[in-house]
Design a protein around this motif. Structure first.
Motif, short mmCIF file in Angstrom:
data_model
loop_
_atom_site.label_atom_id
_atom_site.label_comp_id
_atom_site.label_asym_id
_atom_site.label_seq_id
_atom_site.Cartn_x
_atom_site.Cartn_y
_atom_site.Cartn_z
N SER A 43 0.82 -1.21 0.00
CA SER A 43 0.00 0.00 0.00
C SER A 43 0.86 1.26 0.00
CB SER A 43 -0.95 0.01 1.20
OG SER A 43 -0.23 0.14 2.41
N ALA A 44 2.18 1.10 0.02
CA ALA A 44 3.09 2.25 -0.06
C ALA A 44 3.28 2.63 -1.53
CB ALA A 44 4.43 1.91 0.57
N ALA A 45 3.24 3.92 -1.80
CA ALA A 45 3.33 4.40 -3.19
C ALA A 45 4.67 4.07 -3.83
CB ALA A 45 3.09 5.90 -3.23
N THR A 46 5.71 3.91 -3.04
CA THR A 46 7.03 3.62 -3.61
C THR A 46 7.12 2.21 -4.18
OG1 THR A 46 7.83 2.96 -1.44
CG2 THR A 46 8.24 5.22 -2.11
N ARG A 47 6.17 1.35 -3.85
CA ARG A 47 6.20 -0.03 -4.36
C ARG A 47 5.64 -0.14 -5.78
NH1 ARG A 47 8.02 -4.16 -0.57
NH2 ARG A 47 6.49 -5.53 -1.50
N VAL A 48 4.96 0.91 -6.24
CA VAL A 48 4.36 0.88 -7.58
C VAL A 48 5.43 1.24 -8.60
CG1 VAL A 48 2.62 1.90 -9.09
CG2 VAL A 48 2.10 1.51 -6.69
N ARG A 49 5.49 0.45 -9.65
CA ARG A 49 6.48 0.65 -10.71
C ARG A 49 5.78 1.27 -11.92
NH1 ARG A 49 12.09 -0.49 -11.32
NH2 ARG A 49 12.47 -0.50 -13.53
N SER A 50 6.40 2.28 -12.51
CA SER A 50 5.82 2.84 -13.73
C SER A 50 6.13 1.88 -14.88
CB SER A 50 6.39 4.23 -14.02
OG SER A 50 7.77 4.17 -14.19
N ARG A 51 5.10 1.48 -15.59
CA ARG A 51 5.24 0.51 -16.67
C ARG A 51 4.63 1.05 -17.96
NH1 ARG A 51 7.18 -4.29 -15.72
NH2 ARG A 51 7.54 -4.86 -13.58
N CYS A 52 5.14 0.56 -19.06
CA CYS A 52 4.61 0.91 -20.37
C CYS A 52 3.18 0.39 -20.47
CB CYS A 52 5.47 0.30 -21.47
SG CYS A 52 4.87 0.61 -23.14
N THR A 53 2.27 1.23 -20.94
CA THR A 53 0.86 0.82 -21.02
C THR A 53 0.62 -0.23 -22.10
OG1 THR A 53 0.42 2.71 -22.44
CG2 THR A 53 -0.04 2.98 -20.11
N LEU A 54 1.50 -0.31 -23.08
CA LEU A 54 1.31 -1.27 -24.17
C LEU A 54 2.02 -2.60 -23.92
CD1 LEU A 54 1.74 1.15 -27.19
CD2 LEU A 54 -0.37 0.27 -26.23
N THR A 55 3.28 -2.52 -23.50
CA THR A 55 4.08 -3.74 -23.40
C THR A 55 4.28 -4.21 -21.96
OG1 THR A 55 6.14 -2.49 -23.31
CG2 THR A 55 5.36 -3.18 -25.48
N GLY A 56 4.13 -3.32 -20.99
CA GLY A 56 4.37 -3.68 -19.60
C GLY A 56 5.82 -3.56 -19.19
N ARG A 57 6.65 -3.05 -20.09
CA ARG A 57 8.08 -2.89 -19.80
C ARG A 57 8.26 -1.94 -18.62
NH1 ARG A 57 13.23 -3.18 -22.26
NH2 ARG A 57 14.50 -1.35 -21.86
N SER A 60 12.86 2.43 -18.58
CA SER A 60 12.88 3.46 -19.62
C SER A 60 11.47 3.83 -20.06
CB SER A 60 13.71 2.97 -20.81
OG SER A 60 13.83 3.97 -21.77
N VAL A 61 10.63 4.19 -19.09
CA VAL A 61 9.25 4.58 -19.37
C VAL A 61 9.13 6.09 -19.24
CG1 VAL A 61 6.85 4.36 -18.64
CG2 VAL A 61 8.36 2.39 -18.54
N TYR A 62 8.63 6.73 -20.28
CA TYR A 62 8.39 8.17 -20.26
C TYR A 62 7.06 8.42 -19.57
CZ TYR A 62 12.16 8.64 -23.64
OH TYR A 62 13.37 8.60 -24.26
N ALA A 63 7.09 9.06 -18.41
CA ALA A 63 5.89 9.25 -17.60
C ALA A 63 4.85 10.11 -18.32
CB ALA A 63 6.26 9.89 -16.27
N LYS A 64 5.31 11.08 -19.08
CA LYS A 64 4.39 11.98 -19.77
C LYS A 64 3.52 11.23 -20.78
CE LYS A 64 4.39 16.30 -22.38
NZ LYS A 64 5.22 17.38 -22.92
N PHE A 65 4.07 10.21 -21.39
CA PHE A 65 3.34 9.47 -22.42
C PHE A 65 2.89 8.09 -21.94
CE2 PHE A 65 6.19 12.39 -24.57
CZ PHE A 65 5.31 13.06 -25.41
N GLY A 66 3.51 7.57 -20.90
CA GLY A 66 3.18 6.24 -20.40
C GLY A 66 3.68 5.14 -21.31
N LEU A 67 4.71 5.44 -22.09
CA LEU A 67 5.25 4.48 -23.05
C LEU A 67 6.73 4.25 -22.79
CD1 LEU A 67 3.72 5.97 -26.32
CD2 LEU A 67 2.91 3.96 -25.09
N CYS A 68 7.19 3.03 -23.11
CA CYS A 68 8.61 2.76 -23.02
C CYS A 68 9.30 3.37 -24.24
CB CYS A 68 8.88 1.26 -22.94
SG CYS A 68 8.40 0.34 -24.40
N ARG A 69 10.61 3.40 -24.22
CA ARG A 69 11.35 4.07 -25.29
C ARG A 69 11.12 3.43 -26.66
NH1 ARG A 69 16.46 1.40 -26.15
NH2 ARG A 69 16.71 -0.29 -24.65
#
Length: 89
Positions: A43-57, A60-69
């Motif tokens: 339940s801690a926010a630091t445990r959440v990983r930013s992932r690519c919305t399409l591939t799940g990578r 190297s995820v750009y937060a502004k777009f939600g996509l990997c490189r």
């Protein structure tokens, strides 16, 4: 592409963060670290990983777009990302 179980685990963490956010903030302000310790770890926010919305990578995820490189480059070259163009100088 990331394994579906990894993506599902991350989604579960997002739900837990949202569920316990108010309670966690309240306990932090009160300084009640004993009760805070009893909350689920995920339940801690630091445990959440930013992932690519399409591939799940997860890297190297750009937060502004939600996509990997990789996907970012692919869509940018296809012209599917508004306002993004290849640099030239």
């Amino acid at each position: 592409m990331a394994k579906k179980s990894i993506i599902a685990r991350n989604e579960k963490r997002k739900r837990l963060v949202e569920k316990y956010a108010a309670k966690r903030e309240e306990l932090i302000k009160a300084g009640d670290y004993e009760a805070l310790r009893k909350l689920p770890r995920d339940s801690a926010a630091t445990r959440v990983r930013s992932r690519c919305t399409l591939t799940g990578r997860g890297r190297s995820v750009y937060a502004k777009f939600g996509l990997c490189r990789h996907m970012f480059r692919k869509f940018a070259l296809e012209g599917k990302l508004p306002g993004v163009k290849k640099a030239s100088w």
